[in-house]
Design an enzyme around this catalytic site. Structure first.
Site, short mmCIF file in Angstrom:
data_model
loop_
_atom_site.label_atom_id
_atom_site.label_comp_id
_atom_site.label_asym_id
_atom_site.label_seq_id
_atom_site.Cartn_x
_atom_site.Cartn_y
_atom_site.Cartn_z
N LYS A 202 0.86 -1.26 0.02
CA LYS A 202 0.16 0.06 -0.18
C LYS A 202 0.88 1.22 0.01
CE LYS A 202 -3.25 2.43 3.14
NZ LYS A 202 -4.18 2.14 4.14
C1 5RP Z 1 -1.71 4.83 7.27
C2 5RP Z 1 -2.54 3.93 7.02
C3 5RP Z 1 -3.76 4.26 7.70
O1 5RP Z 1 -3.97 3.81 8.89
C4 5RP Z 1 -5.10 4.22 7.01
O2 5RP Z 1 -5.26 3.13 6.41
C5 5RP Z 1 -5.00 5.21 6.03
O3 5RP Z 1 -6.26 5.44 5.40
P1 5RP Z 1 -6.37 6.84 4.55
O4 5RP Z 1 -5.32 7.58 4.46
O5 5RP Z 1 -6.91 6.57 3.34
O6 5RP Z 1 -7.44 7.79 5.57
O7 5RP Z 1 -2.54 2.69 6.61
O8 5RP Z 1 -0.65 4.53 6.38
#
Ligand code: 5RP
Length: 300
Positions: A202
């Site tokens: 991710k």
């Molecule tokens: C940060 C993460 C978070 O906890 C979360 O999943 C982020 O989601 P978003 O930025 O779309 O609100 O993985 O790295």
């Protein structure tokens, strides 16, 4: 007496057994359980996913939009391909009847009150992920951060446990509060995470050179959402990311902090799975918003 084996045409001796490949980049040599879990997260018909990220509470507590997950998120579940959440929320709030795949946050440590966020540890045993029937686990990796070596080691330990159990690991390029976000950094971070065994990564979208980040990463990349943007901008970012090689999104605030979260997740779904152009997806968002949550649910 057992039924006798009958000879005849049903052996199809003229047809070799099929040897299907696997549709996800870099995943074709994984074992069946791994592939099956990946196939629950990434829709086999598009090869992409809309993961809904709601794990923020693991270091931020009750984040705006996640104060009451039973009320704000549970109604959205039919519209996502997978949910990214903590085991605490899974056990306490997510109905066990839910058939959507769950990817569980497996790292933690410092809260938002600390300046340095890279001081994380593994925060969940793989046995618990299996007990919870998780489709995967996710962990921050702070390349270049103060605790870089520890966070890399956390991930490699989790990958070893995941390989043992057949549970894929999503490595997350964590940028902390002040780190640079450009293609050069994300190429480095994504590649290190994949080389050290993560099954997908991710990472954030960058305007300049995102296609080089996806091209040089040997496993699927899902785009992180980041802070809340106007809906058209968020849809444009998701569109550009998938057109430039991302295998979908793992978005949180840009969905659950939208003024119409059900309409927004439907519009993101159209961008990700149907290659809908951002302007058209924004029109869809507005139309579904006007119809209310029920309209968005019907569109799912
Ligand atoms: C940060 C993460 C978070 O906890 C979360 O999943 C982020 O989601 P978003 O930025 O779309 O609100 O993985 O790295």
């Amino acid at each position: 007496m057992p039924e006798a084996d009958k000879e005849g045409a049903r052996y199809f001796t003229d047809q070799p057994q099929s040897t299907p490949g696997f549709y996800l980049k870099g995943s074709h040599q994984l074992d069946w359980g791994m592939k099956n879990r990946m196939a629950r997260v990434f829709d086999p018909s598009s090869g992409r996913t809309v993961m809904l990220a709601i794990d923020h509470g693991y270091f931020q507590g009750p984040t705006t939009g996640l104060e009451r997950i039973d009320l704000s998120i549970v109604p959205l579940l039919p519209q996502c391909d997978a949910l990214f959440c903590t085991r605490g929320i899974l056990r306490t709030v997510i109905p066990a009847e839910c058939r959507k795949p769950m990817v569980l946050r497996a790292s933690g440590g410092p809260s938002i009150l600390r300046e340095e966020l890279s001081d994380e540890q593994i925060a969940m045993d793989m046995a618990d992920a299996v007990r919870l029937n998780a489709a995967g686990v996710g962990i921050q990796v702070f390349i270049g951060g103060e605790h870089e070596t520890r966070s890399v080691h956390n991930m490699t330990k989790l990958v070893d446990a995941g390989l043992n159990a057949g549970v894929p690991v999503m490595g997350i390029t964590a940028v902390g509060k002040n780190m640079v976000r450009d293609a050069k950094y994300f190429r480095l971070a994504c590649r290190i995470i994949a080389e050290l065994g993560a099954h997908y990564v991710k990472t954030y979208y960058v305007e300049d050179g995102f296609e080089t980040v996806t091209a040089s990463c040997p496993v699927p990349i899902v785009m992180a959402g980041g802070k809340k943007l106007p809906e058209l901008d968020a849809l444009t970012m998701a569109y550009n990311a998938v057109q430039q090689g991302a295998a979908g999104v793992d978005m949180g605030r840009n969905i659950f902090q939208s003024e119409a979260p059900a309409a927004m997740i439907a519009a993101v779904g159209a961008v990700v799975h149907k290659n809908m152009k951002p302007k058209e997806a924004f029109e869809l968002f507005n139309a579904l918003k006007a119809q209310g949550a029920q309209g968005a649910m019907r569109a799912a």
